[in-house]
Design a protein around this motif. Structure first.
Motif, PDB file in Angstrom:
ATOM      1  N   VAL A 240      65.062  68.286  51.958  1.00 62.51           N
ATOM      2  CA  VAL A 240      65.754  67.693  53.100  1.00 62.51           C
ATOM      3  C   VAL A 240      66.481  68.730  53.954  1.00 62.51           C
ATOM      4  CG1 VAL A 240      67.993  67.234  51.997  1.00 62.51           C
ATOM      5  CG2 VAL A 240      67.157  65.713  53.786  1.00 62.51           C
ATOM      6  N   TYR A 241      66.845  69.871  53.390  1.00 65.43           N
ATOM      7  CA  TYR A 241      67.776  70.762  54.081  1.00 65.43           C
ATOM      8  C   TYR A 241      67.168  71.448  55.303  1.00 65.43           C
ATOM      9  CZ  TYR A 241      70.967  69.844  50.296  1.00 65.43           C
ATOM     10  OH  TYR A 241      71.803  69.200  49.416  1.00 65.43           O
ATOM     11  N   LEU A 242      65.934  71.893  55.219  1.00 63.64           N
ATOM     12  CA  LEU A 242      65.326  72.586  56.359  1.00 63.64           C
ATOM     13  C   LEU A 242      65.126  71.653  57.555  1.00 63.64           C
ATOM     14  CD1 LEU A 242      64.199  75.122  57.600  1.00 63.64           C
ATOM     15  CD2 LEU A 242      62.021  74.687  56.441  1.00 63.64           C
ATOM     16  N   GLU A 256      76.646  73.338  62.335  1.00 61.28           N
ATOM     17  CA  GLU A 256      76.224  72.355  61.339  1.00 61.28           C
ATOM     18  C   GLU A 256      74.867  72.735  60.753  1.00 61.28           C
ATOM     19  OE1 GLU A 256      79.122  70.274  64.008  1.00 61.28           O
ATOM     20  OE2 GLU A 256      77.460  71.685  64.264  1.00 61.28           O
ATOM     21  N   SER A 257      73.993  73.274  61.599  1.00 56.46           N
ATOM     22  CA  SER A 257      72.685  73.716  61.131  1.00 56.46           C
ATOM     23  C   SER A 257      72.836  74.820  60.090  1.00 56.46           C
ATOM     24  CB  SER A 257      71.853  74.220  62.312  1.00 56.46           C
ATOM     25  OG  SER A 257      70.605  74.716  61.884  1.00 56.46           O
ATOM     26  N   PHE A 258      73.680  75.799  60.390  1.00 56.74           N
ATOM     27  CA  PHE A 258      73.869  76.917  59.469  1.00 56.74           C
ATOM     28  C   PHE A 258      74.536  76.452  58.170  1.00 56.74           C
ATOM     29  CE2 PHE A 258      76.193  80.868  58.136  1.00 56.74           C
ATOM     30  CZ  PHE A 258      75.059  81.586  57.788  1.00 56.74           C
ATOM     31  N   GLN A 259      75.500  75.553  58.275  1.00 64.63           N
ATOM     32  CA  GLN A 259      76.157  75.023  57.083  1.00 64.63           C
ATOM     33  C   GLN A 259      75.165  74.262  56.201  1.00 64.63           C
ATOM     34  OE1 GLN A 259      79.281  72.775  58.980  1.00 64.63           O
ATOM     35  NE2 GLN A 259      80.745  74.475  58.906  1.00 64.63           N
ATOM     36  N   THR A 260      74.223  73.569  56.838  1.00 62.15           N
ATOM     37  CA  THR A 260      73.190  72.845  56.086  1.00 62.15           C
ATOM     38  C   THR A 260      72.309  73.813  55.306  1.00 62.15           C
ATOM     39  OG1 THR A 260      73.174  71.034  57.698  1.00 62.15           O
ATOM     40  CG2 THR A 260      71.232  71.260  56.292  1.00 62.15           C
ATOM     41  N   VAL A 261      71.944  74.925  55.947  1.00 61.62           N
ATOM     42  CA  VAL A 261      71.142  75.943  55.253  1.00 61.62           C
ATOM     43  C   VAL A 261      71.918  76.508  54.066  1.00 61.62           C
ATOM     44  CG1 VAL A 261      70.088  78.224  55.449  1.00 61.62           C
ATOM     45  CG2 VAL A 261      69.785  76.560  57.280  1.00 61.62           C
ATOM     46  N   GLN A 262      73.190  76.806  54.275  1.00 61.86           N
ATOM     47  CA  GLN A 262      74.018  77.349  53.190  1.00 61.86           C
ATOM     48  C   GLN A 262      74.103  76.373  52.027  1.00 61.86           C
ATOM     49  OE1 GLN A 262      77.489  78.207  55.732  1.00 61.86           O
ATOM     50  NE2 GLN A 262      77.352  80.343  55.063  1.00 61.86           N
ATOM     51  N   ASP A 268      68.463  75.531  46.166  1.00 63.75           N
ATOM     52  CA  ASP A 268      67.110  76.098  46.190  1.00 63.75           C
ATOM     53  C   ASP A 268      67.169  77.502  46.777  1.00 63.75           C
ATOM     54  OD1 ASP A 268      64.423  76.519  46.121  1.00 63.75           O
ATOM     55  OD2 ASP A 268      63.895  75.018  47.631  1.00 63.75           O
ATOM     56  N   GLU A 269      67.595  78.445  45.953  1.00 64.90           N
ATOM     57  CA  GLU A 269      67.767  79.821  46.425  1.00 64.90           C
ATOM     58  C   GLU A 269      66.448  80.567  46.558  1.00 64.90           C
ATOM     59  OE1 GLU A 269      69.811  82.351  43.600  1.00 64.90           O
ATOM     60  OE2 GLU A 269      69.349  80.922  41.995  1.00 64.90           O
ATOM     61  N   PHE A 270      65.343  79.944  46.153  1.00 68.27           N
ATOM     62  CA  PHE A 270      64.045  80.609  46.226  1.00 68.27           C
ATOM     63  C   PHE A 270      63.156  80.025  47.322  1.00 68.27           C
ATOM     64  CE2 PHE A 270      65.415  80.961  41.741  1.00 68.27           C
ATOM     65  CZ  PHE A 270      65.576  82.336  41.702  1.00 68.27           C
ATOM     66  N   ASN A 271      63.769  79.315  48.262  1.00 72.34           N
ATOM     67  CA  ASN A 271      63.023  78.737  49.377  1.00 72.34           C
ATOM     68  C   ASN A 271      63.026  79.725  50.536  1.00 72.34           C
ATOM     69  OD1 ASN A 271      62.140  77.285  51.635  1.00 72.34           O
ATOM     70  ND2 ASN A 271      62.984  75.364  50.882  1.00 72.34           N
ATOM     71  N   LYS A 272      61.949  80.489  50.670  1.00 71.71           N
ATOM     72  CA  LYS A 272      61.920  81.564  51.667  1.00 71.71           C
ATOM     73  C   LYS A 272      62.009  81.026  53.092  1.00 71.71           C
ATOM     74  CE  LYS A 272      56.899  81.962  52.305  1.00 71.71           C
ATOM     75  NZ  LYS A 272      55.739  82.856  52.334  1.00 71.71           N
ATOM     76  N   GLU A 273      61.404  79.850  53.357  1.00 75.54           N
ATOM     77  CA  GLU A 273      61.441  79.289  54.702  1.00 75.54           C
ATOM     78  C   GLU A 273      62.862  78.892  55.079  1.00 75.54           C
ATOM     79  OE1 GLU A 273      59.069  79.277  56.782  1.00 75.54           O
ATOM     80  OE2 GLU A 273      57.305  79.679  55.542  1.00 75.54           O
ATOM     81  N   LEU A 274      63.613  78.349  54.123  1.00 76.25           N
ATOM     82  CA  LEU A 274      64.997  77.974  54.375  1.00 76.25           C
ATOM     83  C   LEU A 274      65.840  79.216  54.645  1.00 76.25           C
ATOM     84  CD1 LEU A 274      67.057  75.588  54.415  1.00 76.25           C
ATOM     85  CD2 LEU A 274      67.484  76.087  51.996  1.00 76.25           C
ATOM     86  N   TYR A 276      64.793  82.143  55.746  1.00 77.16           N
ATOM     87  CA  TYR A 276      64.371  82.701  57.034  1.00 77.16           C
ATOM     88  C   TYR A 276      65.012  81.938  58.191  1.00 77.16           C
ATOM     89  CZ  TYR A 276      61.188  83.522  60.983  1.00 77.16           C
ATOM     90  OH  TYR A 276      60.670  83.812  62.221  1.00 77.16           O
ATOM     91  N   TYR A 277      64.995  80.630  58.077  1.00 76.52           N
ATOM     92  CA  TYR A 277      65.591  79.815  59.130  1.00 76.52           C
ATOM     93  C   TYR A 277      67.099  80.063  59.219  1.00 76.52           C
ATOM     94  CZ  TYR A 277      66.313  75.826  62.184  1.00 76.52           C
ATOM     95  OH  TYR A 277      66.645  75.042  63.258  1.00 76.52           O
ATOM     96  N   GLY A 278      67.738  80.189  58.052  1.00 77.72           N
ATOM     97  CA  GLY A 278      69.163  80.501  58.041  1.00 77.72           C
ATOM     98  C   GLY A 278      69.454  81.809  58.751  1.00 77.72           C
ATOM     99  N   GLY A 279      68.584  82.802  58.557  1.00 73.66           N
ATOM    100  CA  GLY A 279      68.746  84.078  59.242  1.00 73.66           C
ATOM    101  C   GLY A 279      68.669  83.929  60.749  1.00 73.66           C
ATOM    102  N   LYS A 280      67.725  83.124  61.225  1.00 67.55           N
ATOM    103  CA  LYS A 280      67.574  82.938  62.668  1.00 67.55           C
ATOM    104  C   LYS A 280      68.776  82.208  63.267  1.00 67.55           C
ATOM    105  CE  LYS A 280      63.533  80.959  63.003  1.00 67.55           C
ATOM    106  NZ  LYS A 280      62.354  80.444  63.752  1.00 67.55           N
TER     107      LYS A 280
END
Length: 423
Positions: A240-242, A256-262, A268-274, A276-280
């Motif tokens: 749900v988070y991404l 709010e978007s960044f807090q959701t990623v955090q 799920d610390e091994f979700n590379k897409e999440l 990556y999105y957090g970085g952007k």
């Protein structure tokens, strides 16, 4: 049906299971055969397959021509994965029997379980030819096509079923139709059925599908509402988070978007897409340290993650960490054998700033093949050649740049100066 039998069944259905089952066991030996079939059906519904099997096998020996007994016993054998016995039983029902269409539906279920989808489809279509208006057969066809990913066909059958009923075998038809419409790209139509389905049957997967579809339809507030509800139902539902973060971003709610990623990273610390999105998102918030951390973590999980490599080296070049650009991309290309043309562009810019002009030229030349129509690349390459003193090549690149952007006054002025110099 005698009252004692009805009372025992009501006890089980009412939650007084042990008492009701004891009463049924005591009554069984004195029941008529028709009542025994009735009890076996209830046992099967309650998941007491073996007790149902014992009664029905006895009844089948007594009444081998009774199709209701044969069909229910076949369902039990399917439940027990005794496929040969299922086929043996169902082959005793011929095409003249009124129960034959039900037999075809059961065979279709069996063949689908065996992965024989075409045979399953043939059986169901044969059943529909015999009883064209039977919605249970339409439902079975819808389910077959749904699970095969043939959503357009599934939609037609689910819509037919909805003409008379909105639930079959505890499956909500609105929800199934919504999933099919969404998978077929009909997002707005899908949302209408998700709304109706949720009113009658809420489950986390349906809520999630509703939220995803709303995101795809660009109904971002609806997506946020549904996906937030999923998160409330189960914070560990990591998928749900991404999409929730993306929904917030599309509403301009970057924090709010960044807090959701955090928050999602905690589960799920091994979700590379999440990551990556957090970085952007962190870059958009100018949280440079967090951005670099998220992007590096995404690359650590997948060193061949091209998008993350490009984004992090774009960032390094923007803040002057040119050596990090070179180190990152060189390692990815040599150690992990990954490549993208944008690597050459980023390396060219980094080497230029590091005053390693020969390396910069090499990468600009390699990148040119892929970006010769890109205005930004032509701008970088042309100015590099101008600084290097190769005025002829610079002029060619500026002319190409002007062809694509004839309003660029800066390029016009540079070309006039170059023409003066050449003259």
């Amino acid at each position: 049906m005698n009252q004692a039998l009805m009372d025992a069944i009501q006890l089980v259905e009412g939650g007084r299971t042990e008492e009701g089952l004891k009463n049924l066991e005591r009554l069984e030996k004195n029941l008529h055969d028709e009542e025994k079939f009735y009890v076996a059906d209830f046992y099967f519904q309650w998941g007491m397959v073996e007790r149902a099997q014992q009664i029905l096998e006895d009844l089948h020996l007594l009444y081998p021509e009774e199709s209701d007994i044969t069909l229910l016993l076949a369902e039990i054998y399917m439940e027990l994965d005794e496929e040969e016995r299922v086929i043996q039983l169902l082959n005793t029902i011929d095409s003249s029997n009124p129960a034959y269409p039900r037999c075809l539906v059961l065979l279709a279920d069996l063949y689908q379980l065996q992965g024989l989808s075409e045979v399953s489809e043939q059986k169901l279509l044969e059943a529909k030819r015999i009883i064209p208006d039977e919605k249970v057969i339409d439902f079975a066809l819808g389910e077959l096509y749904f699970h095969l990913g043939k959503y357009k066909k599934a939609i037609a059958y689910y819509e037919t079923v909805l003409q008379e009923m909105d639930e079959v075998s505890n499956i909500n038809i609105h929800n199934r139709l919504a999933e099919s419409l969404s998978a077929n790209g009909q997002f707005e139509e899908s949302i209408e059925h998700y709304q109706k389905g949720i009113e009658k049957q809420e489950d986390i997967h349906t809520r999630f599908g509703y939220g995803l579809t709303a995101l795809q339809a660009e109904y971002y507030q609806t997506a946020i509402t549904q996906l937030e509800r999923v998160k409330e139902m189960d914070p560990e539902f990591t998928s749900v988070y991404l999409p929730l973060a993306k929904s917030y971003e599309n509403e301009g709610m970057l924090l709010e978007s960044f807090q959701t990623v955090q928050e999602g990273k905690k589960y799920d610390e091994f979700n590379k897409e999440l990551l990556y999105y957090g970085g952007k998102i962190a870059l958009k918030l100018q949280k440079n340290e967090e951005a670099e951390q998220f992007l590096r973590e995404a690359l650590a999980l997948d060193p061949g993650f091209i998008e993350a490599a490009i984004t992090v080296t774009n960032f390094y070049n923007a803040i002057g960490k040119y050596e990090d650009t070179v180190d990152t991309l060189t390692e990815i290309m040599t150690k992990y054998d990954e490549y993208d043309p944008k690597f050459d562009w980023n390396l060219a810019n980094a080497y230029k700033e590091m005053e390693q002009y020969s390396d910069a030229l090499n990468h600009y030349q390699r990148a040119y093949t892929f970006f010769k129509e890109d205005l930004d690349f032509l701008h970088d390459y042309a100015f590099f050649m101008l600084e290097e003193g190769d005025r002829k090549r610079a002029k060619e690149l500026f002319e190409k740049l002007l062809q694509q952007d004839q309003t660029n006054v800066e390029v016009q002025d540079i070309l006039m100066q170059l023409d003066d110099n050449f003259s």
